[in-house]
Design a protein around this motif. Structure first.
Motif, mmCIF file in Angstrom:
data_model
loop_
_atom_site.group_PDB
_atom_site.id
_atom_site.type_symbol
_atom_site.label_atom_id
_atom_site.label_comp_id
_atom_site.label_asym_id
_atom_site.label_seq_id
_atom_site.Cartn_x
_atom_site.Cartn_y
_atom_site.Cartn_z
ATOM 1 N N GLY A 24 -72.430 -54.949 -47.257
ATOM 2 C CA GLY A 24 -71.815 -54.599 -45.993
ATOM 3 C C GLY A 24 -72.055 -53.057 -45.537
ATOM 4 O O GLY A 24 -71.427 -52.669 -44.194
ATOM 5 N N HIS A 58 -72.373 -50.021 -46.516
ATOM 6 C CA HIS A 58 -71.459 -49.133 -47.010
ATOM 7 C C HIS A 58 -72.218 -47.907 -47.729
ATOM 8 O O HIS A 58 -73.134 -48.166 -47.746
ATOM 9 C CB HIS A 58 -70.195 -49.379 -48.448
ATOM 10 N N ARG A 60 -74.572 -60.928 -45.205
ATOM 11 C CA ARG A 60 -74.423 -60.749 -44.106
ATOM 12 C C ARG A 60 -75.302 -62.047 -42.755
ATOM 13 O O ARG A 60 -73.880 -61.758 -41.821
ATOM 14 C CB ARG A 60 -75.716 -59.679 -43.483
ATOM 15 N N GLN A 95 -70.826 -62.545 -42.093
ATOM 16 C CA GLN A 95 -70.172 -61.439 -41.250
ATOM 17 C C GLN A 95 -70.930 -61.302 -40.104
ATOM 18 O O GLN A 95 -69.996 -61.643 -39.222
ATOM 19 C CB GLN A 95 -71.201 -60.269 -42.274
ATOM 20 N N CYS A 153 -71.944 -56.051 -38.915
ATOM 21 C CA CYS A 153 -71.473 -56.181 -40.695
ATOM 22 C C CYS A 153 -70.376 -55.149 -41.477
ATOM 23 O O CYS A 153 -69.116 -54.882 -40.238
ATOM 24 C CB CYS A 153 -72.507 -54.886 -41.322
ATOM 25 N N ASN A 154 -69.441 -55.772 -42.291
ATOM 26 C CA ASN A 154 -68.192 -55.298 -42.426
ATOM 27 C C ASN A 154 -67.682 -53.443 -42.664
ATOM 28 O O ASN A 154 -66.855 -53.105 -42.215
ATOM 29 C CB ASN A 154 -68.157 -54.804 -43.657
ATOM 30 N N THR A 157 -66.329 -57.087 -49.255
ATOM 31 C CA THR A 157 -67.343 -57.018 -48.656
ATOM 32 C C THR A 157 -67.428 -58.372 -50.191
ATOM 33 O O THR A 157 -69.184 -59.662 -50.193
ATOM 34 C CB THR A 157 -68.470 -55.448 -48.433
ATOM 35 N N ASP A 181 -67.221 -61.485 -49.709
ATOM 36 C CA ASP A 181 -68.150 -62.312 -49.141
ATOM 37 C C ASP A 181 -69.710 -62.615 -50.066
ATOM 38 O O ASP A 181 -69.727 -63.671 -49.784
ATOM 39 C CB ASP A 181 -68.370 -61.271 -47.586
#
Length: 510
Positions: free
Chosen positions: A211, A213, A418, A421, A432-433, A478, A481
């Motif tokens: 994600g 992050h 990904r 997403q 992306c998230n 994420t 996902d």
């Protein structure tokens, strides 16, 4: 006598067309460059004169005026040496063959006429193509990066004599082959299979990669925090062509593209030392240059020993982490650079490193621990999506002959998440998230009733901020996902919530 040659300049990540005009007239011999040049441009007078004489040309004994238009934009660097020399040759009628139609020229000259590489060629090549240039002559070392631009014929120039031979038709220079992004291969990288144990941290980094992050690893010395972080690039999805061009533009302007290279599918991994200055992180200078946050664009910024960074340097990260851009303001100009990076940080829980260790006693006083942890401010910690504890590794895990999953296996799951997403956010500009806007967050991060109740309880008990609430939703999106689920259930949310509780254990400042 008058002549003009097309060239280009750049400021920040934007290129612009420059018309180099030369006028040779009567009067006392002089050579003036006007058009808002900096010191490096003014010094072109000596380089051009020497290069001409050392290649068999005569220097006009006249008044020579060179204008770099438009005159209201500052011109920087030695990139105008080659076009200035050609303009002088044309104006003095020493270049009878003339120049090809719709052509542009870039390059620094050595005193013997060798053409040296310059910085910022990629954004200048993009600007040249947009302004009607069809054939661009650049230093030979810069030819691959300019050949990224579609619709532009790029010719690498090794020296002035070689260029003149090409222009006269005697010794044509080869055209640089077009650089195709699909032809870029991924090199070998450190593998997660080399990491023994640390399943929780490996899982957290997989979520972070899927994600994009931010992640904080906290644990005693020797638990593998740096080892884990340095293997993160091996599980990141490859960059798209647009991301690769964005990143290459930053490195081109910074002068950090390796000679003979253009695009890379590998995401950047920057690991500045903790002594880095705030300007070193954000960028700056009289002619603003990108800093570490921008050099990490579309990649990873790894901050090892996080509390050892200066407080000013850490606080400067807050706005770039939130907005994905950094603006450098100076009296003469303001430059904006992209910095959509994933911040991965690692730190010990106390100065000695053994606070909370199961077997080694901590020698720090409570006040020393508080002072150490207070270097990380609450607002900065709020911008970190995952807080992960990295405990000491058990002997059985270290002595095992087999490691964990390989990077290839983890990367396959990350790429699959990904791709979900990319399909979900098609047409929104989001990839992306981690980059979800508040409006899209409410649309795509819907909770089941059980998950919604769990979120309400966590928000009240943990005293979460609104930003922490948003980041928990993004992380849970994420996790869902990775599991192939479109709806966020309680099991996904509970795992996301556990990554926000570490700051309470170690009493970080809120």
């Amino acid at each position: 006598m008058y002549a003009q040659v097309t060239s280009c300049g750049s400021f920040a990540l934007e290129g612009f067309r420059v018309t180099v005009e030369a006028d040779i007239s009567g009067g006392l011999p002089a050579f003036e460059i006007v058009g808002l040049p900096d010191s490096a441009v003014k010094e072109a007078k000596d380089r051009v004169r020497s290069a001409l004489k050392n290649n068999g040309f005569s220097w006009p004994v006249s008044r020579i005026t060179v204008n770099l238009a438009p005159a209201d934009i500052k011109k920087t660097g030695p990139v105008y040496d080659l076009p200035v020399l050609l303009a002088v040759l044309l104006a003095s009628e020493q270049l009878p063959s003339g120049l090809p139609a719709e052509s542009g020229f870039l390059g620094e000259l050595a005193l013997d006429g060798t053409v040296r590489s310059v910085t910022g060629v990629l954004p200048m090549a993009i600007a040249a193509a947009e302004h009607g240039v069809r054939v661009l002559f650049v230093p030979q070392d810069n030819a691959p990066e300019a050949a990224v631009v579609d619709g532009l014929t790029v010719i690498g120039v090794p020296s002035l004599s070689a260029l003149l031979g090409h222009l006269s038709g005697t010794y044509p220079l080869p055209v640089q082959p077009r650089i195709l992004f699909d032809a870029v291969e991924l090199p070998a990288m450190p593998d997660f299979a080399e990491v023994h144990g640390q399943e929780e941290a490996r899982r957290a980094l997989e979520i972070a990669a899927a994600g994009f992050h931010n992640c904080l690893l906290v644990g005693p010395p020797g638990t593998g925090k740096s080892m884990l972080a340095k293997r993160l690039p091996s599980i990141l999805p490859p960059m798209t062509e647009s991301e690769a061009i964005e990143t290459a533009k930053v490195y081109s302007v910074a002068g950090l593209l390796e000679k003979g290279t253009a695009l890379s599918a590998i995401r950047p991994f920057r690991s500045p030392h903790h002594s880095v200055s705030p300007m070193g992180l954000s960028g700056g200078g009289s002619n603003p240059r990108p800093g570490e946050v921008s050099l990490s664009h579309n990649g990873v910024l790894f901050l090892d020993e996080l509390p050892e960074f200066s407080r000013d340097a850490l606080e400067i990260l807050r706005q770039p982490m939130e907005d994905g851009t950094v603006t450098i303001s100076r009296v003469a100009a303001t430059a904006t650079y992209p910095c959509r990076m994933m911040v991965i940080a690692a730190m010990n829980p106390c100065p000695c490193g053994f606070y909370g260790h199961p077997t080694k006693p901590c020698s720090c006083t409570p006040s020393a621990i508080d002072r150490y942890l207070q270097k990380i401010s609450g607002p900065l910690l709020d911008r970190v999506d995952l807080h992960v504890e990295v405990p000491p590794v058990e002997y059985s895990a270290l002595s095992s002959s087999s490691g964990g999953e390989s990077s290839a296996e983890i990367r396959a799951r990350v790429i699959a998440a990904r791709e979900l997403q990319l399909a979900r956010y098609r047409g929104t500009g989001i990839t992306c998230n981690a980059h979800l806007t508040p409006k899209l967050l409410r649309r795509f991060c819907k909770l089941t009733p059980a998950a919604d109740q769990l979120m309400g309880n966590a928000f009240a008990r943990l005293g979460l901020s609104a930003r922490a609430y948003d980041r928990i939703l993004k992380v849970s999106r994420t996790i869902a996902d990775l599991a192939g689920c479109e709806t966020i259930d309680a099991v996904h949310l509970s795992e996301a919530i556990q990554y926000r509780t570490l700051d309470r254990k170690y009493h970080f400042v809120r």
